[in-house]
Design an enzyme around this catalytic site. Sequence first.
Site: not given
Length: 832
Positions: A519, A615
């Site tokens: 990422k 989240d």
Amino acid sequence: MMGYRKAELFTWVVSFLCLSCLSSGFNPVDNYLIDCGSSTNTSVDSRVFIADNLASNLLSTPQDVLAKSNLTSITLFSDSPLYQTARVFTGSSKYTFSIHQSGRHWIRLYFYPFVYKSYNMSVANFAVSTQDHVLLSNFRVTSAAVVKEFSLNVTSNDLVITFTPSANSIAFLNAIEVVSVPDALISDDAHTISPAGDFQGLLSMALETVWRVNMGGPTVTPNNDTLWRTWIPDQRFLVQPNAATNASNIAAVKYVKGGATQDTAPPTVYGTATEMNSANNPNSNFNVSWEFDVDVGFEYLVRFHFCDIVSASLNELYFNVYIDPWIVVRELDLSTYVNELAAAYYMDYVTVTAVSNKLRISIGPYTIKGTYPNAILNGLEIMKLNNSKGSLSAADAVINSSSKKNVGVMVGTIIGAFIALVLAGILFMLFRKRRRLARQRLSKTWIPISTNGGNSQSMVSKYSNGTTLSAISNIGYRIPFAAVQEATNNFDESWVIGIGGFGKVYKGVLSDGTKVAVKRGNPRSQQGLAEFQTEIEMLSQFRHRHLVSLIGYCDEKNEMILIYEYMENGTLKSHLYGSGLPSMSWKERLEICIGSARGLHYLHTGYAKAVIHRDVKSANILLDENLMAKVADFGLSKTGPEIDQTHVSTAVKGSFGYLDPEYFRRQQLTEKSDVYSFGVVLFEVLCARPVIDPSLPREMVNLAEWAMKWQKRGQLDQIIDSSLVGKIRPDSLRKFGETAEKCLADFGVDRPSMGDVLWNLEYALQLQEAVIDGDPEENSTNLIGELSPQVNNFGDSNTSISATQFEVSAVDDLSGVSMSKVFSQLVKSEGR
């Protein structure tokens, strides 16, 4: 000849009946409106849709099947009477419309599936095409009402629209419009964004309306638009809702020469706007962003609608406009285009071929001396352009080499912008004499995340899948940037496997052969250093088989890169809808929910202080090669309250549609906020649809609200994923629905813990897998009656439960009973 005269008469009748609604604006030459399957005319939005039998001469079909639904069930889904009837096509069928004026035409197709006799429209799979373009292929509508709007330039005397069912399937249609569009609505040219320049050729292209949004204003219905369009509000697309505020002054809107017309967009669109929420701070410097779902492999026409209703004088408002990372208009001053305040204006831009299923639109201030930082947007339209095959179907997406080149330009732009930003930050710290302090803070933060010592530049070793904290000793240190480049083939864009709030995710292979997910932070992302640090700190403190493992990180060369274990099957979301992957069984879905719940339960209870994810969503639940679920993305995570506290006060963060309303109202965070989000995921798993879908009727847009209505009526089975129909035991579905309902309680204190949720999901799986003599559709109480003799004493739990006690508590949470010991006593245990 007789058929042609009938078609002429049909057009004349429709035009006459609709003339009364056209008090102003465009009067279409071709105006075909058909209520398919209906025996009577239907009035909708001040227009009359002609009965199906009056249009039968336009249709060629192997079999006449006119379907009528149950009126009560339809009104639950849509106020439109068009969805009460439909035509069913058992074979290839064609509508042939005579075109009296060549040029661009709307094609609007209305779909709402229901069951009529032996025809189940929710499982229909079909294609829709014209002579030159494929509009839809492999198309299905499982439960919701859908309107598909296309725009074609018709140059022949006839427009033929063909409906082609897939093998062993049917096609259907509730209503259809074929209506002329003003020639000036879509011109032949637009601007390109990369490289910046001119685009020509729009006249020959087919367009599909993907999004049509009224920024800062309400829904605009067709009878308030001269071209019968629907404009939806923008709030649900805002990336940071707190960064924006609304403005309204509809009465001030002017249509001037050289600008937009009422056919471009109505005053309700130009008279409302979303602008920066600067909070009277003259130093405000941030962007307002919206994010929209799009199909990969297509270019898009993005139309910006502007009208300066916020300024007191000309040359007062300057701002930048962005599409993804590109600045498409720098220092935009609307005064230079229309030379009047509140004058309507629009701009068209064609994007590069999409390589992500998200399209981000942003506006931000361009500050010059003496101006207040602000930026506005009044309306937005996003239209898909047909690809080189002439298709608008996602199944026919084409990703060509030019898109890769454009992505290379984008990456270069991002890196350059990031470097410039870092340099500016260093200069600022020097000026404020705080550089030394900042370095000290940084040195304290960037300690190796391994606990076994060693050189911080050493390469990562293989990691353990163990569930204990001791497994942390196998995590590597900082990974050199050169090693990350090698692992990702120098960040090859063809290796991109996802794009999130932090940045792009690449597939990679380390030198020892370990597959990884890399990422890479995007400097233009709303997430940054704080999320980078949080992710490292959180994942270096605990390990669990249902949490994605962090292997290492890289912070060289102004980069923020995180390296994780590779999850072969991607996100849970991609397996539920939107990607065309095979549908999962109910057992597989339950096991994924159970694994996710285990991971969240560990976060909440397995550390000195609870860790709140903040989240939780289907896009952050990843699946390995065996579909085992692992919770990911801890950039927004936060440690929970101290023992003597009930909550943590914090700014609201999370994803729209999953956000705990109590957390949003009170800005007080607890573990129960994760429970709420997980409840939304449960309904998402069951219904296989997005949690927010603005294209649906108002009452269906929010999945949680819609599903809860059906759950409370005891009819949850009416909205489940069509691929699961008849495959879920009623008692398993009932328990699953009850669990989701409890998770979505308005107040956190009324929600179960993740441990309770886990227990109930394990129980729902047992109910699904249990094999019992007799009626397989027995209710759960009877099922417990069969199983209860084997439930006696739970040993170490010091809890003795009789068959009667177990039968009662099985309907509730049984939160006080050891899960492993209860389920070890059940007859059907292999489901675990």
